[in-house]
Write an enzyme that holds these catalytic residues in place. Sequence first.
Site, PDB file in Angstrom:
ATOM      1  N   ASP A  37       7.671   0.590  -8.547  1.00 43.41           N
ATOM      2  CA  ASP A  37       7.595   0.504 -10.003  1.00 43.41           C
ATOM      3  C   ASP A  37       8.840  -0.232 -10.500  1.00 43.41           C
ATOM      4  O   ASP A  37       9.584  -0.822  -9.711  1.00 43.41           O
ATOM      5  CB  ASP A  37       7.470   1.899 -10.626  1.00 43.41           C
ATOM      6  CG  ASP A  37       8.755   2.704 -10.473  1.00 43.41           C
ATOM      7  OD1 ASP A  37       9.637   2.311  -9.666  1.00 43.41           O
ATOM      8  OD2 ASP A  37       8.894   3.726 -11.168  1.00 43.41           O
ATOM      9  N   LYS A  40       0.195   0.178  -6.762  1.00 39.81           N
ATOM     10  CA  LYS A  40       1.242   1.170  -7.012  1.00 39.81           C
ATOM     11  C   LYS A  40       0.638   2.570  -7.139  1.00 39.81           C
ATOM     12  O   LYS A  40       1.119   3.520  -6.516  1.00 39.81           O
ATOM     13  CB  LYS A  40       2.011   0.819  -8.283  1.00 39.81           C
ATOM     14  CG  LYS A  40       3.154   1.780  -8.589  1.00 39.81           C
ATOM     15  CD  LYS A  40       3.834   1.424  -9.894  1.00 39.81           C
ATOM     16  CE  LYS A  40       2.960   1.773 -11.080  1.00 39.81           C
ATOM     17  NZ  LYS A  40       3.661   1.588 -12.380  1.00 39.81           N
TER      18      LYS A  40
END
Length: 264
Positions: free
Chosen positions: A141, A123
């Site tokens: 996320d 991420k």
Amino acid sequence: MRPMPKRDIEEFYRRLELTRPIPQTELEFINPFTLLGAVVLSAQATDVGVNKATPALFALADRPAKMAALGEERVANLIRTIGLYRTKARNVIALSRILVEKYDGVVPRDRDTLETLPGVGRKTANVVLNVAFGEPTIAVDTHIFRVGNRTGLAPGKTPLAVEAGLEARTPRKYKLHAHHWLILHGRYVCMARKPDCPVCVVADLCRYGAKTVPAEMIAARAEMAAGEPNALAEPKPQKAPTRRKPPLNEPAVASVPRGRRTAR
């Protein structure tokens, strides 16, 4: 969850683009290195909380060599208002030393290499590639995971599955900003506990079965979007930005002026 049809996905992104033509990250940073540091610090923390701590840190250390020279204890004291600050200080110092020793102080423009740095996962790497270098990556996320599943845009049981779905289903022309459109939509409209469906510009396209808006309002939204797309109102963020956002279209490898740019 029934996946959203291709024609609706195109319209979904078209409307998000109308509400935020050039979305920007809400993290404050100066250059690719400080962006990397800010994203590492933002794990299990809010952008607002990170932005309160980083100005003093980045004023002292806006390059890997300067950060490494500060030392772990000094960095920890500067970011102590952020959750898990000791672990994060250790990671920031460690990755700074690696950047100096292996990459001449330059943030790598490669996901696999970024993921070898302490505190950097997929991420974080995707955020850095997207914001600092203009790569069309999508970092999943909690907000994007929720929006992808709730709307039917890209259902998946894991963040990686949702990322793969978004990569496959997002039209090419929308990929660069898709990350930030989705994270801001999840943060300010499609919230976890109670989505703000009455102001949602894509409510009629969304597959969520428990919308907080009457069906007739959804139908009116759809009619307005089809006939008068410019009438779609942009949802106001809950927290107003404190600094002017610089333009997003700066050279990818150049230093970025301090400020907020968005796209979690």
